[in-house]
Design a protein around this motif. Sequence first.
Motif: not given
Length: 144
Positions: A110-118, A121-125
């Motif tokens: 879910a975290r990776s998907r959120a980074a991809l969709e938004t 950066a992955l580190a944001t989440f």
Amino acid sequence: MMHSQPDSDFYAWTTESAARLRDGRVSEVDIERVAEELDDMGKNQKHALGSHLKVLVVHLLKWRYQPGLRGVSWRLSIANARDEIAELLEDSPSLATQLPEILRRRYPAARSRAALETGLALATFPAECPFSIAQLLDMEFWAE
């Protein structure tokens, strides 16, 4: 009466097997295959719960980390995922005990998907899910 094979006509096989069981003709039923199908049905319910949970978390992360883009479609996705989760838990209450483990396993995706969709950066989440199970299931919680 023709005996269907589960691989050639699954629906016919299930209805025939159910009829035989109801009639007490257990010896005419492939018990091992029925047991396998029951196991698979349970796995499918657990998988569906994980899928809806992932969608919910993705949209709550987007809601929290992109407040300027909040809209009706995200709100609807969150509400729909919660509705589906609630229905699955109503039909199979024992799945509720699986929620912490399912969330632990599905959060990285879910975290990776959120980074991809938004595009963020992955580190944001956060590395760990920032939402509790209670918050995820709460129809009034909006990650603000």
